[in-house]
Design a protein around this motif. Structure first.
Motif, PDB file in Angstrom:
ATOM      1  N   VAL A 446       0.912  -1.095  -0.113  1.00 23.21           N
ATOM      2  CA  VAL A 446      -0.046  -0.040   0.098  1.00 23.21           C
ATOM      3  C   VAL A 446       0.768   1.250   0.127  1.00 23.21           C
ATOM      4  O   VAL A 446       1.972   1.426   0.999  1.00 23.21           O
ATOM      5  N   PRO A 447       0.657   2.069  -1.051  1.00 21.15           N
ATOM      6  CA  PRO A 447       1.718   3.347  -1.060  1.00 21.15           C
ATOM      7  C   PRO A 447       1.304   4.220   0.035  1.00 21.15           C
ATOM      8  O   PRO A 447       0.013   4.335   0.469  1.00 21.15           O
ATOM      9  N   ARG A 448       2.499   5.115   0.707  1.00 19.06           N
ATOM     10  CA  ARG A 448       1.921   5.997   1.621  1.00 19.06           C
ATOM     11  C   ARG A 448       0.922   7.193   1.078  1.00 19.06           C
ATOM     12  O   ARG A 448       0.398   7.766   1.923  1.00 19.06           O
ATOM     13  N   SER A 449       1.377   7.520  -0.256  1.00 16.62           N
ATOM     14  CA  SER A 449       0.538   8.391  -0.825  1.00 16.62           C
ATOM     15  C   SER A 449       0.278   8.253  -2.341  1.00 16.62           C
ATOM     16  O   SER A 449       0.767   7.105  -2.972  1.00 16.62           O
ATOM     17  N   HIS A 450      -0.158   9.627  -2.865  1.00 14.89           N
ATOM     18  CA  HIS A 450      -0.236   9.261  -4.544  1.00 14.89           C
ATOM     19  C   HIS A 450       0.331  10.572  -5.048  1.00 14.89           C
ATOM     20  O   HIS A 450       0.582  11.574  -4.566  1.00 14.89           O
ATOM     21  N   HIS A 451       0.312  10.638  -6.476  1.00 18.78           N
ATOM     22  CA  HIS A 451       0.740  11.982  -7.040  1.00 18.78           C
ATOM     23  C   HIS A 451       0.065  13.010  -6.685  1.00 18.78           C
ATOM     24  O   HIS A 451      -1.155  12.820  -6.682  1.00 18.78           O
ATOM     25  N   PRO A 452       0.422  14.190  -6.483  1.00 22.16           N
ATOM     26  CA  PRO A 452      -0.315  15.458  -5.953  1.00 22.16           C
ATOM     27  C   PRO A 452      -1.399  15.871  -7.064  1.00 22.16           C
ATOM     28  O   PRO A 452      -2.566  16.367  -6.799  1.00 22.16           O
ATOM     29  N   LEU A 453      -0.959  15.574  -8.142  1.00 19.62           N
ATOM     30  CA  LEU A 453      -1.955  15.883  -9.281  1.00 19.62           C
ATOM     31  C   LEU A 453      -3.218  15.261  -9.187  1.00 19.62           C
ATOM     32  O   LEU A 453      -4.377  15.592  -9.752  1.00 19.62           O
ATOM     33  N   ALA A 454      -3.531  14.271  -8.709  1.00 18.19           N
ATOM     34  CA  ALA A 454      -4.578  13.361  -8.561  1.00 18.19           C
ATOM     35  C   ALA A 454      -5.651  13.992  -7.425  1.00 18.19           C
ATOM     36  O   ALA A 454      -6.712  13.445  -7.657  1.00 18.19           O
ATOM     37  N   ASP A 455      -5.227  14.889  -6.786  1.00 16.28           N
ATOM     38  CA  ASP A 455      -6.130  15.707  -5.946  1.00 16.28           C
ATOM     39  C   ASP A 455      -6.666  16.905  -6.622  1.00 16.28           C
ATOM     40  O   ASP A 455      -7.729  17.486  -6.185  1.00 16.28           O
ATOM     41  N   LYS A 456      -6.032  17.101  -7.937  1.00 17.44           N
ATOM     42  CA  LYS A 456      -6.728  18.601  -8.407  1.00 17.44           C
ATOM     43  C   LYS A 456      -7.978  18.407  -9.049  1.00 17.44           C
ATOM     44  O   LYS A 456      -9.043  19.456  -8.644  1.00 17.44           O
TER      45      LYS A 456
END
Length: 499
Positions: A446-456
């Motif tokens: 399980v990744p700690r996070s995801h690409h910041p653009l996925a929140d946009k």
């Protein structure tokens, strides 16, 4: 130029058919095999690249499925590898989701998953959704949708496939010699193989020899002295038992791999039977115990006694030395967890065709061939190791796998994904980003996070985007027939024949 293929089976006759098609009108192609020597093939599961090979040699798909008692394959189901004995996930072929903007689909999926708003990856995959619904069709993509064309491979009877390929190859002018090889003669000046002599005294001369002799590696290993690179440090399975059983319904359009106490069990559904096998590590389970596990977990009545196989995972240090090129088991062995054995034969053939000598053999071409095959073997090795390393099963065998130090190339893949969900495909390695995604997620990384653009886009828009893909996938699958019905339609054979 004269090409001599030593050994038959799937590897030998794939080589004969491909080379016969591509260069049979220019070179003499001969194959030496003995009916007295058995082949390892017990039933094969493949990956989508096999379709390109069949097209190359001119095989009609419907005839292929009929002649090999084949079925279609949309992926591999892994049962009990992470999350409990009843857990399951799919490594499905083809597209998963649809990329949006500058980043891959899976980052939006990870964003939604962190909020508890995403469904399983299989719900965004046409192959995954169809596999678990036991549906299949080859129909092209619906116009204007994000779904790609059907991506699939096959299950087939390896013996029937080899016989079919032999028929094609001999039709292309390939000459077969029946008999055992007693002596291999070298050219005294170059050290190359010059002639293989059969027990009855017949001699077959060649300029280029293709070693398809199986585990014995008669030409590359024994004659040319190329040593074996042992990978059992990472892949300690060293034995397998294989047994066919009676067919049952439904005929599932996927291979199944079920984790066991000291290895795993395969299930390959054909039209007329099911191929089964137990791959295991003999340090943790006896042969009798392994046989009992296999026979206790068949879907139908066994049709033979379990057939034992012994092996060491690894590869030859070189795949081409002098005028000898090895294909199949004579070049190395990677267990069939991801159905790559036929592909590695096909890949070796493609590289050989790309680098066919014109006159003398150029060492630069040989080096390039070896570089390509070493890279491919090592990256497939890493992908297989991933399944074992990322497990949460009980037992000494699985603990040993969790605690091993994996190759640096795999460690980097895992670290990148575990950090921020990043997956990068190196050069032309076999498995795509989507393959790595499905297995890493399925194995509980399980990744700690995801690409910041996925929140946009915002949560609401991401949820709509995911739901739209899921609904389009489901609508396409709902239009597909049952897999058995599709096979019957393709072969024009009544279901009763295979009941």
């Amino acid at each position: 130029m004269r090409i001599v293929i030593v050994g038959g089976g799937s590897a030998g006759w794939m080589a004969a058919a491909a080379l016969g098609r591509v260069i049979g009108d220019q070179w003499t192609i001969e194959l030496v095999e003995s009916d007295a020597i058995g082949t390892v093939g017990v039933g094969e599961a493949t990956i989508p690249a096999i379709r390109r090979f069949n097209e190359l040699i001119g095989i009609d798909e419907a005839e292929f499925v009929r002649r090999t008692q084949g079925s279609f394959k949309l992926g591999i189901e892994f049962v009990g590898w992470h999350g409990g004995e009843d857990s399951r996930y799919l490594h499905a072929f083809g597209q998963v989701g649809r990329d949006l903007g500058l980043i891959p689909f899976h980052h939006y999926w990870l964003q939604a998953r962190a909020r508890g708003a995403a469904e399983r990856l299989e719900r965004y995959s046409q192959s995954g959704t169809a596999a678990w619904a036991n549906r299949f069709m080859r129909e092209e993509a619906l116009p204007g949708t994000p779904l790609g064309s059907a991506t699939y491979a096959y299950h087939f009877d390896a013996g029937l496939y080899a016989a079919f390929l032999r028929e094609i190859a001999e039709g292309l002018g390939v000459v077969r010699h029946e008999g055992r090889i007693s002596t291999v003669h070298h050219d005294g000046e170059s050290g190359h193989v010059a002639v293989v002599e059969l027990e009855d005294g017949r001699r077959v001369a060649g300029d280029l020899f293709v070693d398809c002799s199986g585990f014995v590696s008669l030409l590359l290993g024994q004659t040319m002295g190329v040593d074996f690179v042992d990978w059992s440090e990472w892949l300690p399975m060293d034995r397998a038992l294989a047994v066919p059983c009676e067919s049952v319904e439904p005929v599932t359009p996927f291979t199944r791999s079920t984790a066991r106490a000291a290895g795993w069990q395969w299930r390959i559904p054909l039209q007329h039977r099911i191929g089964n096998g137990h791959v295991y590590c003999s340090d943790f389970i006896s042969d009798d115990e392994a046989a009992a596990v296999l026979l206790a977990n068949l879907d139908g009545k066994p049709l033979a006694d379990p057939r034992p196989l012994r092996f060491t995972t690894g590869r030859r240090r070189e795949f081409w030395r002098g005028n000898v090129v090895a294909l199949g088991l004579s070049s190395g062995f990677l267990e069939p967890l991801e159905s790559t054995s036929i592909h590695l034969v096909q890949s070796g053939l493609q590289h050989l065709i790309d680098l066919l000598p014109n006159g003398g053999i150029d060492p630069v071409d040989v080096a390039k061939f070896n570089d390509k095959l070493v890279f491919e073997y090592e990256r497939i090795r890493d992908f297989i190791i991933l399944h074992y390393y990322a497990n949460d099963r009980d037992g000494a065998f699985w603990q040993r796998c969790r605690e091993m130090r994996v190759p640096d190339t795999l460690a980097e893949k895992i670290a990148l994904f575990r950090g921020n969900g990043r997956i990068f495909r190196t050069a032309d390695e076999l498995f795509t980003e989507l393959g790595w995604l499905q297995v890493m997620v399925g194995q509980g990384i399980v990744p700690r996070s995801h690409h910041p653009l996925a929140d946009k886009p915002g949560n609401a828009n991401i949820d709509l985007y995911l739901a739209g893909i899921r609904d389009l996938v489901q609508a396409k699958v709902d239009r597909m027939p049952d897999h058995r019905a599709y096979l019957n339609q393709l072969s024009e054979t009544p279901t009763e024949v295979f009941a």
